[in-house]
Every structure is written in structure tokens, then in C-alpha cells.
Write a protein that holds these residues in place. Structure first.
Motif, PDB file in Angstrom:
ATOM      1  N   SER A   7       0.634  -1.377  -0.259  1.00  0.00           N
ATOM      2  CA  SER A   7      -0.488  -0.039   0.203  1.00  0.00           C
ATOM      3  C   SER A   7       0.852   1.398   0.133  1.00  0.00           C
ATOM      4  O   SER A   7       0.335   2.150  -0.538  1.00  0.00           O
ATOM      5  CB  SER A   7      -0.720  -0.209   0.791  1.00  0.00           C
ATOM      6  OG  SER A   7      -1.505  -1.007   1.547  1.00  0.00           O
ATOM      7  N   PHE A  21       0.319   9.275  -4.050  1.00  0.00           N
ATOM      8  CA  PHE A  21      -0.940   8.810  -3.963  1.00  0.00           C
ATOM      9  C   PHE A  21      -1.869   8.797  -5.539  1.00  0.00           C
ATOM     10  O   PHE A  21      -2.420   9.341  -6.169  1.00  0.00           O
ATOM     11  CB  PHE A  21      -2.397   9.013  -3.731  1.00  0.00           C
ATOM     12  CG  PHE A  21      -1.564   8.310  -1.789  1.00  0.00           C
ATOM     13  CD1 PHE A  21      -1.056   7.192  -2.128  1.00  0.00           C
ATOM     14  CD2 PHE A  21      -0.885   8.660  -0.689  1.00  0.00           C
ATOM     15  CE1 PHE A  21      -0.913   6.626  -0.165  1.00  0.00           C
ATOM     16  CE2 PHE A  21      -0.461   8.508   0.168  1.00  0.00           C
ATOM     17  CZ  PHE A  21      -1.196   6.841   0.508  1.00  0.00           C
ATOM     18  N   SER A  74      -3.399   8.049  -9.213  1.00  0.00           N
ATOM     19  CA  SER A  74      -3.531   6.894  -9.971  1.00  0.00           C
ATOM     20  C   SER A  74      -3.628   7.095 -11.356  1.00  0.00           C
ATOM     21  O   SER A  74      -3.700   8.570 -11.576  1.00  0.00           O
ATOM     22  CB  SER A  74      -4.578   6.350  -9.328  1.00  0.00           C
ATOM     23  OG  SER A  74      -5.352   7.386  -9.458  1.00  0.00           O
ATOM     24  N   LYS A 123      -4.579   4.867 -15.347  1.00  0.00           N
ATOM     25  CA  LYS A 123      -5.761   3.984 -15.368  1.00  0.00           C
ATOM     26  C   LYS A 123      -5.142   3.920 -16.964  1.00  0.00           C
ATOM     27  O   LYS A 123      -5.347   4.497 -17.595  1.00  0.00           O
ATOM     28  CB  LYS A 123      -7.088   4.521 -15.445  1.00  0.00           C
ATOM     29  CG  LYS A 123      -8.085   3.955 -15.572  1.00  0.00           C
ATOM     30  CD  LYS A 123      -9.711   5.133 -15.712  1.00  0.00           C
ATOM     31  CE  LYS A 123     -10.630   4.780 -16.223  1.00  0.00           C
ATOM     32  NZ  LYS A 123     -12.121   5.260 -16.371  1.00  0.00           N
ATOM     33  N   VAL A 172      -6.507  -0.111 -13.129  1.00  0.00           N
ATOM     34  CA  VAL A 172      -6.109   0.783 -12.227  1.00  0.00           C
ATOM     35  C   VAL A 172      -5.124   0.795 -11.399  1.00  0.00           C
ATOM     36  O   VAL A 172      -5.390  -0.309 -10.592  1.00  0.00           O
ATOM     37  CB  VAL A 172      -7.532   1.644 -11.480  1.00  0.00           C
ATOM     38  CG1 VAL A 172      -7.341   3.288 -10.949  1.00  0.00           C
ATOM     39  CG2 VAL A 172      -8.524   1.631 -13.039  1.00  0.00           C
ATOM     40  N   SER A 188      -4.984   2.686  -8.331  1.00  0.00           N
ATOM     41  CA  SER A 188      -5.629   1.942  -7.248  1.00  0.00           C
ATOM     42  C   SER A 188      -5.888   1.494  -6.581  1.00  0.00           C
ATOM     43  O   SER A 188      -5.801   1.094  -5.140  1.00  0.00           O
ATOM     44  CB  SER A 188      -5.880   2.985  -6.730  1.00  0.00           C
ATOM     45  OG  SER A 188      -7.188   3.082  -7.738  1.00  0.00           O
ATOM     46  N   LEU A 225      -3.068  -0.530  -4.732  1.00  0.00           N
ATOM     47  CA  LEU A 225      -3.272   0.436  -2.702  1.00  0.00           C
ATOM     48  C   LEU A 225      -4.573  -0.629  -2.306  1.00  0.00           C
ATOM     49  O   LEU A 225      -4.465  -1.100  -1.072  1.00  0.00           O
ATOM     50  CB  LEU A 225      -3.879   1.327  -2.963  1.00  0.00           C
ATOM     51  CG  LEU A 225      -3.778   1.825  -1.624  1.00  0.00           C
ATOM     52  CD1 LEU A 225      -2.553   2.406  -0.821  1.00  0.00           C
ATOM     53  CD2 LEU A 225      -4.978   2.690  -1.215  1.00  0.00           C
ATOM     54  N   ASP A 226      -5.655  -1.138  -3.048  1.00  0.00           N
ATOM     55  CA  ASP A 226      -6.573  -2.239  -2.796  1.00  0.00           C
ATOM     56  C   ASP A 226      -6.148  -3.812  -1.733  1.00  0.00           C
ATOM     57  O   ASP A 226      -6.125  -4.746  -1.112  1.00  0.00           O
ATOM     58  CB  ASP A 226      -7.948  -2.770  -3.587  1.00  0.00           C
ATOM     59  CG  ASP A 226      -9.572  -1.717  -2.200  1.00  0.00           C
ATOM     60  OD1 ASP A 226      -8.472  -1.220  -1.558  1.00  0.00           O
ATOM     61  OD2 ASP A 226      -9.729  -1.660  -3.190  1.00  0.00           O
ATOM     62  N   VAL A 281      -9.626   5.298  -1.485  1.00  0.00           N
ATOM     63  CA  VAL A 281      -7.883   3.608  -2.168  1.00  0.00           C
ATOM     64  C   VAL A 281      -8.367   5.632  -3.139  1.00  0.00           C
ATOM     65  O   VAL A 281      -6.570   5.597  -3.332  1.00  0.00           O
ATOM     66  CB  VAL A 281      -8.279   2.985  -3.025  1.00  0.00           C
ATOM     67  CG1 VAL A 281      -8.800   1.654  -2.627  1.00  0.00           C
ATOM     68  CG2 VAL A 281      -9.206   2.811  -4.289  1.00  0.00           C
ATOM     69  N   ILE A 300      -4.514   4.713   4.391  1.00  0.00           N
ATOM     70  CA  ILE A 300      -2.814   4.154   5.114  1.00  0.00           C
ATOM     71  C   ILE A 300      -2.697   3.942   6.693  1.00  0.00           C
ATOM     72  O   ILE A 300      -3.210   3.135   7.080  1.00  0.00           O
ATOM     73  CB  ILE A 300      -1.629   4.930   4.617  1.00  0.00           C
ATOM     74  CG1 ILE A 300      -1.479   4.432   2.649  1.00  0.00           C
ATOM     75  CG2 ILE A 300      -0.242   3.793   4.591  1.00  0.00           C
ATOM     76  CD1 ILE A 300      -1.178   3.292   2.523  1.00  0.00           C
TER      77      ILE A 300
END
Lengths: 200, 792
Positions: free
Chosen positions: A121, A136, A138, A140, A154, A156, A159-160, B738, B746
Motif C-alpha cells: 500500500s 497517491f 493514480s 488508469k 487502475v 489504485s 493499494l486495495d 483508495v 494507509i
């Protein structure tokens, strides 16, 4: 994670009982070591229905959790829910398989899973800086698959994925400490009453 | 950005060193030495520019906050780099031979020393108060790790903690001062602040605030440079291995405070609130440190108190704010590093050769190890301020500065410096006599000292000698630093430059008095120095009283609050909730105008279920029942989410509820089935019920009030909705989690990680303890043993 090797039946540790060696007392020992403990739990602690259900449900639920993870961008779901669902699959397995569930040939250390999740993450957050973006940010991409439609990628999502892993790790850690840990302490202290305990 | 790159190179190398040290220990130290020497060469190459306008470099860090890493190589920085990088490189070589081949501390120390050098470099180059602060605290942290070593020895741990507490205490107050000053000046850039201050435009209508900020900043300088009354941490930090002492406490870290005073001195030396504490405490520190040094029997501690004394001296010179004093300051700054580092190295060599550094046990070393004795004397001469060493040049300039200034302050300070120098001569004599003289009948051992231990010290001491002859070169640097300062006094003062010979004058007379007096004090003053001690006053005892007082207070407070009763904890939390936001809500909260009982018929049965389950919960007698009822409340709330059209929330709620139930059941196995006392007393039950009821009402009331508190459409929601497709999401909740609020996510998952780790440690800790067995960590306070281990 507990990926491919779980399905590997040729692990060196446990001797796979050959059919001719089968004793009548052990005919119902689980042989699919990919899911439940190779060692047969105490008979009075077993519930065959639960074991069978766990066998069927565990992989299904894991797949479902991955679905939730990817679905998150478009509908209810996401890393948190997906991770919890996967965690619950492990809980089910823990309950069905007993406290000392060796499970797979790969010993997972929950803190490592948790840490991997957090690292993924955080790195996802920091990576855009390397390409001159802000933290952060992102990106696509849309992959066109012709007749099959298209797939959106994507960043992000990574991160998930980190969140997903971390939640699974947290649940595994709970199983290790509250589940097996407490059970082992209880066994060592000489208490092996039924779950829930009696009045002391 | 060459300047930043130089600083960054230290960090990069430090990351590689542990691996390299595992491969070859000396190679690791050697790599460090090469980098440090390279830094020195780089700085010397840049010298012409540095002595002129300065070499600047900056990197925007967080421009919105006015945060930028801004570095500048100027005269002061150049002088400090000679010490930080030049002396540092020599000490790295020394350390390569000092740490034994089996020493486990070597890898860590090599990496930390290089890190420290990088941080110190950043500190002396900093051109911006915030940059300076960042590097300032980083040096504190690195030195904590260096002094603490592996943390196996109580002595190291205590010394490291004391150094950290004192310097960070000062550092935090300095941060306050920096922020205050930055707000007053409207900038954090040091040159801009200096310019504004000399032009008189720096907060002319806020003299009190300015004074407060200056005092706060000075707290940082005074603690870091071990000035009275914060000095005890420095001698205690001598628990560190000798190379680290030599570097941190002779050449670099302790000079940070001096550098700060020197950096800001040109701007603020005219303010009494700046120079009175600096000069006053500096003078007192110089005298006290010198006096205390006379009573030490451990050579290293003797030198440590000598360092305290010299730091006081430097503070006086840089705090005075006149041109000649600044010249003397730069000369003494260089001289101190160039003589104190080799002296420490000599002590380390003696320690290694004889196994002791107690001057009562050493005997006859001067005969057996002539080279070491000559080396020690060479460095000692500079410390005592004798010609032709750089120490003499600096000390003479120092006398001259205050004699030229004249007046009450000038004479008081000049006589104070004379007394301090007299003590310096006395403890130098004590050091040389203690280390090398033949005192008893039984000469102590003295194995040959390896070249790796003596060569760096020789280089250092010879540089001090050469710098004495090359005083004009030092003058170049010093003059560039002192340029903005007022010359004070007659044309002679304006023309004064550092030189070995200024002719016969009062200053030379001072030197003579100091030397003769100091030698006499050493020869005949043992009765005087042996016992004189002011009873009842001890800075160390003060520090200990403060720290133990804090600990007692903390124990008393935790003892009252953490009594191990869950109901009491819950009551504390609830009562805080009732007492703090409760009145605010009652006074200012407004109920929404139209409050419907429900807006979907399905809410009624589900809501009723939640209420019934909650009420039943209070009557539950078995733990398992209670847990199930809590689950029912949770599922009910999940159901309400579904009804209100929040499937994401509902999903999370259901899953978390299930997991919580499972966790509860796991724990319940070890708990009695029933709650302890089925019939609690009425006087316990009533307050509990009251607190719980009020707390519940408060939360419910808050929910209602808050639901009506928003009168305008939320500012961000529209932006979120508009931005979601861009983020590749059609699920807004997920996009928020997100993308828009990824940092929050986070943070939240980090908390989860901490919770999991905490739970696991609590449950599994006892088992690990048992597994480890009874291996007792030997934390004896005997430093020779530790030193032995470091030596391998």
C-alpha cells in the motif's frame, strides 16, 4: 499467501496413507492435506458436517473474496471487505480443522502477510513520485479485448490489494494468537473443557 | 544540486556499509573515510566561492508550508567541514583499527558514524532554520544510537538516554523559538533574518516576542553544547567507545550549539537577551568544566570536562558579537577539534595498550611509548594555548578581543578567560602527567600501538601545528565569517588578524600568567582541587531528580488510572465524553426542524430489534448470551445500512460483526461462563446504570443534532462525485477509500497492523519469555569490560 502449494499433495512431511495400509479406525482420516490437517483431530472434537462444508466452501469463499476485491471499484466490495471474507474463510477452516492446523506445507507467518500488505500500500502511494507525479496519484489504462469488451486497470487497485493482504494477515494473526494461542495455553494449563468453559 | 548530493551521498553510503562491514570490517570504515575525505576536498575546492558569496543549493520540500531544504557553503560551514569531514575521516581510519575483528558493534558503528557525518554536514550547511532543525534533531538521534551502542550495558543506555533527553528537550524548545522567530520575520531563511535584524526591521514592535523566541532558540544551543547547567550529559556520554567520543564529543556534535550561536550571532549579538546568557553561561561553563577536570582520575572523563570547558570558551567568543572575538572563535573552533580529537585517540590507544585509563594506575608510559608521549604533548600544547600551536593563536586573539573592547564587560570577560585558561593549563598538565609520567614503582604495560591507531592522531595534531604557522590561511576563513560584525575599538582592532606573533603586549602577558599559574596549580594545588566542592548543588543530581520525579508522577498517575477494572476504564471514557462534549452539545446544539420517526417502514422492525437486543444485553447473565446480543445489535445496524441504501457499509458491518463474534468466542473459552457477580450491590449498579444511560443518550442526541447541523451542501462531495470516473471507479466509496482519501486508508490499516501486533504480543508474550529461558543480560556498569568487548 497460501497459493499453489496448498493444492500440492506431494509434500515431503506427511506420509500420504496408501489405500492398502488403511486401518478401519482411520478410514475417515482426511487425506486431502491441502485443506484440513493431516492428523486426525480428537474424535469428540470433530464435526464431519463442518469439515465437509469447510472443504467445499474454503476455495469458493477465497475466489469470492478475490471477486470482491476487484469488484470494489464498481460496486460494493473492495480490499477491506474482500480481505474480511477471505479471513472468514480461514476462520472457518480453523474452526473445522482444529487448533493446530498445519494446513499447508507453507507456513504462513501472519506478521509477514500484514507487513507485505502495508508495504504494498505504501509503495503504491509513493511510486508515482518516481514518475514525477504526486503522492497517491493514480493512473488508469483501458485494455481493449475486442469482442470480450474491455478491462480497466487502475493503479489504485494495488493499494486495495495491500489492504486485502493486510486484513487477511490481521485475521490470521487473530487466529494464531486468540485461536491457537489461547487453546494451547489452555491445554498446557491442563484445562480441556468444552469450548466456552465451565464455571470456575 | 551539488551540495545536497554531498549530504545525500553520506546516507546512501551508510545504507551500504552494514553489508560491506560483514564482508570486511576495515573496508567499511575505509569507505567511510574516503567519502569524508572526499567531502573535505570538495569543500576546499569550493573555498574561493564559499568565502565570497557562498555556494547555495536548495530543494523545495513542502512549498505550501514554506518548507525547503536549503543549504549554503560559507566560511563558518567551511571551518566546520574541516572538523566534521577532515577530522571525521581520520577518526574513521582510527575506528577501523580500534574496533576488534570480532566486534559486533563495528558494522553498526560504521554505518551510524557515516550517517552522523552526513547529518552534521547538513546541520553546518543549513541556510534555513527549519532545515537546521531537522538536521539538528537527526544528529541527536544518531548520537543516541552511537552512545547507546547495542544497548546491552546499563551505563551506555543511561548515558544515551540522558544525552537524548537533554538535547531533545533543548531541541524542542528551539523548534518553538524557530517557529516564533519565523512567524515574526515572515521567513525561515537565515540570511534574510540576519539582514532584517541588522537593518532593524525584524519585529520592531514585538520586542518581547522576539526576546522569547531568542531565549527558546538559545535553549537548544545551550543544551546541545553542554553549557551550564546542562553539562553533565557530556561526561556521561563518555561511556561510548573512544572513536565515537572522539568524533561526537571533540569534533562535531557538541559543536552544534556553538555553530548555532555563531550562525545567528551576527544577527542577534546586539540584543542583551542573546549575549548575556551566552557569554555569562559560557564563562561559567568554562570555569566549572576546567575545575571539574582537575579532579578526574579517568583520562577520558578529564578530557570530557575539558571539552565542556572549551565549549564554554567558544560560546563566549561567538556570543560577544565583535569582529576580533569572532576571529578568535573560528581559530579556537578549529584548534579545539584538532587537539581534542587526537587527545581522545591517544587515550584510546593507551586504553588498548595498557587496559586502563585511570591516571592513578598508569605509570611510566612516557618512557616506554615515546611516540605516544610526544603526540600527546603536541596536542596538549595546543590545548594549553602555547606557541606555536593554533590553540595559542586563537587564545591570544581571544584575550585581545576583550582587552580591545575594554569597559566593564570586556575586563570581566578577559579576566574570566584568563582564569579559565589557567585551569586549562592545569588540567592539560594533569592529563600529560597522569598519562605519561613515572609515578609509582610498577610500570604499567604498554604494548606497541598499531599504526592505524597512532597515524590519524599524528595527522590531526600536526595539522594543528601547521595551522599555527599557517595562521594567515585560518585568518582568510575567519575574516570571511567575521565580515559583517562590528570591529569595535580603535583602528588596530579593525586591522587585527590572526597571527603567531603580535609582538609583546598584554595578551602575551595573559598567556604567560595562565601558563605559570596553571603549572603551579597542578604542582601544588592538589589539596585545593581535591576537596573543593559545593555541597548540595549538583547539576547531575538535578537532572536525576527531574527524571525520577517525572517517573514517580507517571507511576502515581498510571497507578490511579490503570487499576485493571474494565468497568472503571469504560466509566473513565464515558465520563470524559459526558463532561467534555456534553455541555457544548447541550448549550449550542440545535435540533433539526423536522425529525421524522422513520422514513422507511422497514426501519421500524429492525430498529426495534436493535433496541430489544440492547436492552436484553443489560440483563444478560452469561457471557455467551451477551456476545450474541452484541452481535444482534451489530447485525441490526448493518440491516439499517442496507435499508438506507449503503451496501458498502452494510457489507463491511456484517463482515466485521461476524469476525468480532468469532474473536469473542475464542476469548470466551478462557473466561467463566457467567459474569462474576450475578447480583452486584445496588450502590455499584446505580452509578453504572446512570453513567451508561447518560452516555447513550448523549451519543443518540449527538447523532440527531449532527444530522441537522449541516446547512450548506458539503463542499467536497460534488468534487468526489465528479472525480470518481477519472479515478476509474464507479463506486464512490471505493474511490474515496483508495483515491481521494488514500492517505487516511494507509493510516487506518497501519492502526490495524498495530492492533494485530499488540494482540499477538499480549497473548503470545508469556510463551516467548519461557522459550527464551533464563539468559541474563549482563548489564554491569564497569566500562573497561565493555570497552574490552568493543575491542574484541
Amino acid at each position: 499467501m497460501t497459493t499453489s502449494r496448498q493444492y500440492d499433495d506431494t509434500r515431503p512431511g506427511g506420509p500420504a496413507p496408501a489405500p492398502e495400509e488403511t486401518h478401519w479406525s482411520a478410514w475417515d482420516q482426511p487425506s486431502g492435506r491441502w485443506m484440513l490437517p493431516g492428523a486426525c483431530p480428537e474424535p469428540r472434537e470433530r464435526t464431519l458436517v463442518l469439515e465437509a462444508a469447510a472443504r467445499l466452501l474454503f476455495p469458493t469463499v477465497l475466489v469470492f473474496s478475490v471477486f470482491l476485491l476487484f469488484e470494489g471499484h464498481y460496486g460494493p466490495g473492495g480490499g477491506f471487505s474482500g480481505g474480511l471474507v477471505a479471513g472468514l474463510a480461514f476462520v472457518l477452516r480453523h474452526i473445522a480443522g482444529g487448533a493446530d492446523d498445519p494446513g499447508s506445507t507453507m507456513r504462513i507467518r501472519p506478521p509477514a502477510v500484514v507487513g507485505t500488505g502495508l508495504i504494498i500500500s505504501v509503495l503504491t502511494g509513493l511510486a508515482p513520485v518516481l514518475w514525477g507525479g504526486s503522492v497517491f496519484e493514480s493512473a488508469k489504462w483501458r485494455l481493449d479485448l475486442g469482442e470480450l469488451g474491455y478491462v480497466d486497470l487502475v493503479t489504485s487497485l494495488l493499494l486495495d490489494v495491500g489492504v486485502y493482504l493486510l486484513i487477511i494477515g490481521v485475521v490470521l494473526d487473530l487466529l494464531r494468537s486468540l485461536g491457537s494461542g489461547i487453546a494451547r495455553d489452555a491445554a498446557r494449563a491442563g484445562e480441556d473443557g468444552p469450548p466456552g468453559g465451565g464455571d470456575r | 544540486m551539488p551540495v545536497l548530493a554531498v549530504v545525500a551521498a553520506h546516507l546512501v553510503l551508510a545504507l551500504c556499509l552494514p553489508g560491506l562491514a560483514r564482508y570486511h570490517r576495515r573496508l567499511a570504515f575505509g569507505a567511510g573515510a574516503v567519502l569524508l575525505a572526499g567531502t573535505l576536498v570538495w569543500a576546499v575546492v569550493q573555498a574561493p566561492a564559499a568565502l565570497g558569496p557562498g555556494v547555495t543549493d536548495s530543494l523545495e520540500w513542502a512549498p505550501e508550508l514554506g518548507l525547503r531544504l536549503s543549504l549554503r557553503l560559507d566560511a563558518l560551514a567551511l571551518a566546520m567541514i574541516v572538523l566534521v569531514s577532515g577530522v571525521g575521516a581520520l577518526i574513521m581510519v582510527y575506528a577501523a583499527w580500534y574496533f576488534g575483528p570480532r566486534s559486533r558493534d563495528a558494522a553498526r558503528s560504521a554505518a551510524l558514524l557515516v550517517t552522523f557525518a552526513g547529518m552534521m554536514l547538513g546541520l553546518v550547511l543549513a541556510d534555513d532554520l527549519l532545515t537546521l532543525y531537522v538536521f539538528w534533531e537527526l544528529t541527536s538521534l544518531t548520537s543516541f544510537l552511537l552512545v547507546g551502542q547495542g544497548g546491552q550495558y546499563r551505563e551506555n543506555r543511561r548515558a544515551a538516554v540522558q544525552a537524548l533527553l537533554v538535547t531533545v528537550f533543548g531541541g524542542l524548545s528551539m523548534l518553538l523559538g524557530i517557529v516564533l522567530l519565523g512567524q515574526l520575520a515572515g521567513t525561515y531563511s537565515i540570511p534574510e533574518i540576519t539582514a532584517a535584524s541588522t537593518a532593524g526591521t525584524l519585529a520592531p514592535d514585538e520586542p518581547v516576542l522576539l526576546a522569547v523566541s531568542l531565549v527558546l532558540i538559545l535553549m537548544g544551543a545551550l543544551t546541545k553544547s553542554a553549557q551550564l547547567p546542562f553539562h553533565p550529559w557530556l561526561p556521561y556520554a563518555m561511556a561510548a567507545p573512544t572513536p565515537i567520543s572522539a568524533y561526537l564529543h571533540a569534533a562535531s556534535m557538541v559543536k552544534a550549539g556553538v555553530v548555532l550561536v555563531a550562525r545567528l550571532g551576527p544577527a542577534f549579538a546586539v540584543h542583551a537577551v542573546w549575549w548575556v546568557p551566552v557569554v555569562g553561561l559560557g564563562l561559567a561553563t568554562m570555569l566549572l568544566g576546567g575545575w571539574r577536570a582537575l579532579r578526574q582520575t579517568d583520562l577520558k572523563r578529564l578530557l570530557a570536562f575539558g571539552t565542556v570547558s572549551q565549549l564554554g570558551f567558544l560560546m563566549v567568543l561567538f556570543g560577544a558579537g565583535s569582529r576580533v572575538a569572532a576571529l578568535a572563535g573560528i581559530a579556537m573552533l578549529l584548534a579545539h577539534g584538532l587537539f581534542k580529537a587526537p587527545l581522545f585517540m591517544v587515550v584510546g590507544a593507551i586504553d588498548k595498550a595498557c587496559g586502563t585509563r585511570d591516571l592513578r594506575e598508569l605509570c611510566g608510559l612516557g618512557r616506554r611509548r615515546r611516540g605516544l608521549a610526544v603526540l600527546g604533548t603536541l596536542a596538549g600544547l595546543s590545548m594549553a594555548g602555547l606557541p606555536p600551536m593554533l590553540g595559542f593563536v586563537g587564545k591570544e586573539a581571544a584575550y585581545e578581543a576583550f582587552l580591545l573592547e575594554g569597559g566593564v564587560r570586556g575586563w570581566i570577560v578577559a579576566l574570566g578567560l584568563l582564569t579559565g585558561s589557567l585551569l586549562t593549563v592545569a588540567y592539560t598538565a594533569r592529563f600529560l602527567w597522569g598519562a605519561f609520567a613515572t609515578k609509582g614503582t610498577r610500570p604499567t604495560g604498554g604494548d606497541p600501538v598499531p599504526l592505524g591507531l597512532s597515524l590519524p592522531a599524528w595527522l590531526c595534531a600536526l595539522t594543528g601545528l601547521a595551522a599555527g604557522f599557517a595562521a594567515p590561511l585560518v585568518q582568510e576563513i575567519a575574516a570571511a565569517y567575521a565580515r559583517p560584525l562590528p570591529p569595535l575599538g580603535d583602528p588596530y582592532a579593525a586591522q587585527y588578524g590572526l597571527a603567531l606573533w603580535h609582538g609583546i603586549g598584554l595578551a602575551l602577558g595573559f598567556t604567560l600568567v595562565a601558563v605559570v599559574g596553571g603549572l603551579l596549580l597542578h604542582r601544588y594545588g592538589s589539596a585545593l582541587t581535591g576537596q573543593a566542592k559545593i555541597p548540595g548543588i549538583s547539576a547531575q543530581r538535578g537532572y536525576e531528580a527531574v527524571v525520577t520525579g517525572l517517573e514517580r508522577f507517571a507511576i502515581a498517575l498510571t497507578g490511579r488510572l490503570q487499576i485493571g477494572s474494565l468497568p472503571v476504564y469504560l466509566a473513565c471514557i464515558l465520563i470524559t465524553l459526558i463532561v467534555l462534549p456534553g455541555p457544548v452539545l447541550a448549550l449550542t446544539g440545535a435540533l433539526p426542524e423536522s425529525q421524522e420517526p422513520y422514513h422507511s417502514i422497514m426501519q421500524v422492525p429492525v430498529g426495534l430489534m436493535v433496541i430489544v437486543a440492547a436492552l436484553a444485553l443489560t440483563r444478560a447473565r452469561r457471557r455467551f448470551t451477551a456476545v450474541l446480543l452484541v452481535g444482534a445489535v451489530g447485525y441490526g445496524i448493518g440491516g439499517l445500512f442496507v435499508i438506507d441504501g449503503a451496501p458498502d457499509l452494510a457489507l463491511a458491518q456484517f463482515l466485521v460483526e461476524t469476525l468480532t463474534l468469532v474473536a469473542f468466542v475464542f476469548v470466551l473459552r478462557r473466561l467463566p461462563a457467567h459474569f462474576d457477580e450475578p447480583e452486584t450491590e445496588r450502590r455499584v449498579r446505580l452509578p453504572k446504570a446512570a453513567v451508561a444511560a447518560v452516555g447513550g443518550l448523549l451519543v443518540a442526541g449527538t447523532a440527531v443534532v449532527l444530522s441537522g447541523a449541516r446547512v450548506l451542501p458539503p463542499a467536497t462531495t460534488d468534487a468526489f462525485v465528479a472525480g470518481a470516473p477519472q479515478a476509474g471507479a464507479t463506486n464512490l466509496i471505493s474511490a474515496i477509500l483508495v483515491d481521494f482519501r488514500a492517505l487516511d486508508t494507509i493510516g487506518e490499516i497501519t492502526i490495524l497492523l498495530i492492533c494485530a501486533a499488540g494482540t499477538a504480543s499480549l497473548v503470545l508474550a508469556t510463551r516467548y519469555d519461557k522459550k527464551k529461558g533464563g539468559t541474563v543480560v549482563d548489564s554491569g556498569s564497569g566500562s573497561p569490560k565493555h570497552e574490552q568487548e568493543v575491542l574484541g
